[in-house]
Write a protein that holds these residues in place. Structure first.
Motif, PDB file in Angstrom:
ATOM      1  N   THR A  29       0.850  -1.186   0.000  1.00 21.38           N
ATOM      2  CA  THR A  29       0.000   0.000   0.000  1.00 21.38           C
ATOM      3  C   THR A  29       0.888   1.239   0.000  1.00 21.38           C
ATOM      4  N   ARG A  39      -4.152   3.425  -3.834  1.00 24.97           N
ATOM      5  CA  ARG A  39      -3.302   3.256  -2.648  1.00 24.97           C
ATOM      6  C   ARG A  39      -3.008   1.786  -2.340  1.00 24.97           C
ATOM      7  N   GLN A  50      -0.383   7.683  -0.480  1.00 30.17           N
ATOM      8  CA  GLN A  50      -1.189   8.436  -1.440  1.00 30.17           C
ATOM      9  C   GLN A  50      -1.294   7.626  -2.728  1.00 30.17           C
TER      10      GLN A  50
END
Length: 557
Positions: free
Chosen positions: A121, A152, A124
């Motif tokens: 992940t 993300r 942003q």
């Protein structure tokens, strides 16, 4: 308690597989700035199964020795694939995986020997591309942009690892705020399951044009060993090894974020972009042969043999990929009853009287099929109602004095019709008038019929011997005008001779030609000048070579 449990699981998996510990855990190294190492722990017996599936000739979880073939059949077990997916989900839930600490598992689903599952992940939204590099001057870097938007959560299958090398995998992050970041991992990939070449012999042509984008997919490098699909890049470097149960795959189809391909004589597989097999379709009493295509409803039309009958390769069946239901659509014997009767041999329990080898969907319940045995292309209408022959393209002398001579289109110019053709491709073109379309193919330029031995192919002035001296095959392109009842040869050029199998494909303005029995495939520019050719080893032939960009599946442009 966590550490002892981990050690116990690893010891158990190591003992049962008799493999080094690095096949149980993927060891990766961060870039030099980090100078740290991480071990992606596999803490359950389920991922021991992942390791077992990814390697042939190992011991399974109950201790019996299985062959590579048996292991491949285990790969195409949907229940076991779901178990592997569950285990990956558990691994994801147990840790925090950022771009600096990605979860990377080598080929967990067993479907591509040269792949790495990757999950992480980002704080942003980011778009991701990657590069695979090895320390070998003969092997160029492999770079692709992954099929993602600014998201993300990132979960991918990275394909293109080089076997028996340390692979440096660089993930390139393009963040929504305009910044960029590279994170580098290394992984030493083990050996291939098969014996194919990592790098093909390549020869440059005289054209200076660029090769088209994509990967050459080898569909049926028939041999007596285990069976695979292979992906090769434009440099002839192996970037994918996809094991199948047997026989061959005939083409790749894409729909609903899934890839479909044949894995044996009577099974089709559905795979997602992570490499997980999400469905396997059993065709029951039908064996598939040579080709399949989607219709406008999302059902698959498949060329097949009804194994309960004494004729082969003369059926068209429908597979509902939602339900798995299989039904017969067309029996070619119903369309050609008197011709079939004229060549029928009661002593032949596998009468190959028409030998369908390509099917093309035209819309409105209409199809084109290629019959190799008669060197004829047939349009069939109303396939889901009362199928009928609309017209045929072939030599008039072959069909004269039959009940089907009046169904032949006329030639709009002077040429010899296709003989022994393969890989016909239907092309709509908005610049054409209503009722017109293009049709191109690999014209094997070989005259032979095992069931119609009375026809004299030599009258066409074409090769009639498998090893005919100085023979060539041809690329053929027709303009078909249904309103005028004509077909016209509008483009042709000579290609290396292959009396059987083979394929052609127009892509990116170029033409890819597989001369299967010559174990050679080539890419030509728009002027039919050779850009590059590749040769691979084999025992029988290369059945087909089609090029796929995999855009919208693995990659984005």
């Amino acid at each position: 308690m966590v550490l002892p449990l981990f050690l116990k699981s690893v010891h158990s998996c190591f003992r049962k597989t008799s493999q080094s510990i690095d096949t149980i855990a993927v060891v990766i190294k961060m870039n030099k700035k980090k100078r740290s190492a991480m071990i992606l722990t596999i803490v359950t017996v389920s991922l021991c199964l992942v390791t077992w599936l990814s390697k042939p000739n190992t011991t399974n979880t109950i201790g019996s020795i299985v062959s590579g073939k048996t292991a491949v059949k285990e790969i195409y077990n949907v229940e076991k694939q779901n178990t592997i997916r569950k285990t990956l989900d558990e691994q994801i839930a147990q840790g925090s995986h950022s771009e600096n600490n990605a979860l990377m598992v080598y080929n967990p689903f067993g479907t591509n020997t040269l792949s790495m599952y990757t999950y992480f992940t980002t704080a942003q939204g980011a778009k991701i591309s990657y590069t695979i590099h090895v320390e070998d001057d003969k092997i160029a870097d492999f770079t692709r942009t992954l099929n993602s938007d600014y998201t993300r959560t990132h979960e991918y299958q990275l394909i293109g690892l080089i076997p028996d090398h340390e692979n440096t995998i660089t993930l390139h992050m393009e963040y929504e705020d305009g910044t960029n970041k590279d994170v580098t991992y290394t992984y030493t990939c083990g050996s291939l399951r098969g014996n194919e070449s990592i790098q093909l012999e390549a020869k440059e042509g005289s054209s200076r044009e660029e090769l088209s984008d994509g990967l050459y997919v080898i569909l049926g490098n028939d041999s007596d060993e285990d069976d695979f699909m292979y992906y090769y890049d434009n440099n002839g470097i192996l970037r994918g090894e996809v094991p199948i149960e047997g026989y061959r795959s005939h083409r790749l189809l894409f729909a609903n974020e899934r890839m479909y391909y044949s894995i044996s004589t009577n099974k089709m597989a559905e795979m997602d972009a992570l490499g997980q097999i999400t469905n396997v379709f059993d065709l029951g009493n039908y064996d598939l042969h040579h080709d399949y295509v989607f219709d406008d409803n999302g059902d698959m039309l498949i060329l097949a043999t009804d194994t309960t009958k004494d004729t082969v390769e003369d059926m068209i069946i429908r597979l509902d990929v939602s339900s798995g239901a299989v039904s017969q659509v067309v029996d070619m014997g119903d369309l050609f009853p008197t011709y079939k009767a004229s060549v029928y041999d009661k002593d032949n329990d596998e009468l190959d009287w028409t030998h369908l080898n390509t099917i093309q969907w035209m819309g409105d319940n209409e199809i084109l099929v290629s019959s190799r045995e008669t060197s004829t292309i047939v349009k069939i209408t109303d396939i889901y109602g009362t199928p009928e022959i609309a017209y045929m393209m072939g030599e008039k002398t072959y069909w004269e004095d039959s009940d089907y001579a009046d169904l032949l289109l006329d030639k709009a110019n002077s040429f010899t019709s296709q003989t022994g053709q393969h890989s016909i491709t239907y092309v709509e073109d908005d610049s054409l008038a209503d009722g017109q379309y293009y049709l191109y193919m690999f014209n094997n330029n070989f005259g032979y019929s095992s069931t119609n031995t009375a026809y004299d192919w030599s009258q066409l002035n074409i090769p009639t011997e498998v090893k005919a001296e100085d023979a060539v095959s041809k690329y053929y392109k027709y303009l078909v005008d249904e309103s005028k009842g004509t077909y016209e040869l509008v483009d042709t050029f000579d290609v290396p001779y292959s009396p059987y199998v083979s394929s052609v494909q127009n892509i990116g303005g170029n033409t890819i030609v597989d001369s299967g029995m010559a174990f050679n495939f080539q890419e030509y520019d728009s002027d039919h000048t050779l850009i590059r050719s590749f040769t691979m080893e084999g025992e029988k032939y290369i059945y087909r070579v089609y090029k796929y960009t995999f855009d919208g599946f693995y990659f984005n442009q």
